[in-house]
Write an enzyme that holds these catalytic residues in place. Structure first.
Site, short mmCIF file in Angstrom:
data_model
loop_
_atom_site.label_atom_id
_atom_site.label_comp_id
_atom_site.label_asym_id
_atom_site.label_seq_id
_atom_site.Cartn_x
_atom_site.Cartn_y
_atom_site.Cartn_z
N LYS A 9 13.28 2.05 -4.17
CA LYS A 9 12.43 1.76 -3.00
C LYS A 9 13.21 0.98 -1.93
O LYS A 9 14.29 0.43 -2.20
CB LYS A 9 11.18 1.02 -3.46
N TYR A 49 1.54 9.26 -2.05
CA TYR A 49 0.66 8.23 -2.64
C TYR A 49 -0.83 8.54 -2.44
O TYR A 49 -1.66 7.64 -2.55
CB TYR A 49 1.01 6.85 -2.07
N THR A 91 4.46 -3.30 -13.26
CA THR A 91 4.36 -3.19 -11.79
C THR A 91 4.65 -4.53 -11.11
O THR A 91 5.37 -4.59 -10.12
CB THR A 91 2.92 -2.72 -11.40
N ASN A 112 8.41 -3.52 -5.29
CA ASN A 112 8.80 -3.62 -6.71
C ASN A 112 9.98 -2.72 -7.12
O ASN A 112 10.07 -2.28 -8.26
CB ASN A 112 7.58 -3.43 -7.61
N HIS A 115 10.12 3.25 -8.53
CA HIS A 115 8.93 4.01 -8.95
C HIS A 115 9.23 4.71 -10.26
O HIS A 115 10.36 5.08 -10.52
CB HIS A 115 8.60 5.06 -7.87
N GLU A 126 6.03 15.27 -9.27
CA GLU A 126 6.72 14.33 -8.35
C GLU A 126 8.18 14.70 -8.13
O GLU A 126 8.69 14.53 -7.02
CB GLU A 126 6.60 12.91 -8.90
P1 CMP Z 1 4.29 2.32 -8.28
O1 CMP Z 1 3.72 2.17 -9.64
O2 CMP Z 1 5.65 2.84 -8.10
O3 CMP Z 1 3.28 3.20 -7.39
C1 CMP Z 1 2.09 2.65 -6.90
C2 CMP Z 1 2.47 1.41 -6.17
O4 CMP Z 1 1.42 0.71 -5.56
C3 CMP Z 1 3.04 0.39 -7.14
O5 CMP Z 1 4.27 0.87 -7.60
C4 CMP Z 1 3.12 -0.83 -6.27
O6 CMP Z 1 4.26 -0.81 -5.46
C5 CMP Z 1 1.89 -0.62 -5.40
N1 CMP Z 1 0.85 -1.53 -5.82
C6 CMP Z 1 0.14 -1.50 -6.96
N2 CMP Z 1 -0.75 -2.51 -6.99
C7 CMP Z 1 -0.59 -3.18 -5.83
C8 CMP Z 1 -1.24 -4.29 -5.25
N3 CMP Z 1 -2.23 -4.93 -5.89
N4 CMP Z 1 -0.83 -4.71 -4.04
C9 CMP Z 1 0.14 -4.04 -3.39
N5 CMP Z 1 0.79 -2.97 -3.88
C10 CMP Z 1 0.42 -2.55 -5.09
#
Ligand code: CMP
Length: 138
Positions: A9, A49, A91, A112, A115, A126
């Site tokens: 990311k 997304y 996450t 984070n 992915h 994906e």
């Molecule tokens: P990922 O699991 O790659 O894909 C969905 C993304 O949504 C996750 O990583 C986070 O980057 C984002 N995400 C999930 N929960 C939250 C949250 N509470 N606040 C902001 N971003 C979130």
């Protein structure tokens, strides 16, 4: 072999830790079958997304994902989906196990670092979102 999608990311690319993440991918026995460095458009990020579109963080997530270049990587391995999710960690980096990619490199739950696909079906959907059939090496 099972397929899963990694996206390095924008936060991780900005920190210049993409090389360390790719090394961890290889050291953990994943095969890279496709990879590229791209700038996502808002339309692409929204589509990728779409499943989260009703969530309160959807707008923030889309804006973050278009804030700089990303590196989608198609990974292959027996048990690739679960093994990749184990290697990336929870996450929220505060909850991620020691030694995981998110523990080492993520800023927060939203920024984070990487992915990971959440199922075998989504691993195929994906990887095909980012790569055409001819872009995968055998
Ligand atoms: P990922 O699991 O790659 O894909 C969905 C993304 O949504 C996750 O990583 C986070 O980057 C984002 N995400 C999930 N929960 C939250 C949250 N509470 N606040 C902001 N971003 C979130």
């Amino acid at each position: 072999m099972q397929k899963t999608l990694c996206i390095i990311k924008p936060d991780a690319v900005k920190k210049n830790v993409q090389g360390s993440i790719i090394q961890m991918i290889l050291d953990n026995g994943f095969k890279i079958s496709a990879m590229k460095l791209i700038q996502l458009s808002e339309e692409q990020a929204k589509k990728f997304y779409e499943v989260h579109k009703e969530r309160p963080f959807y707008g923030e997530l889309v804006n973050f994902m278009i804030s700089g270049p990303v590196i989608p990587i198609a990974l292959e391995k027996d048990n690739a989906v679960a093994d990749w999710r184990k290697l990336i960690g929870a996450t929220d980096p505060a909850e991620a196990d020691a030694g995981t990619i998110r523990k080492l490199f993520a800023n927060s739950k939203s920024e984070n670092a990487v992915h990971g696909s959440d199922s075998e079906e989504n691993g195929i959907i994906e990887t095909n979102f980012f790569f055409k059939p001819e872009e995968f090496v055998k």
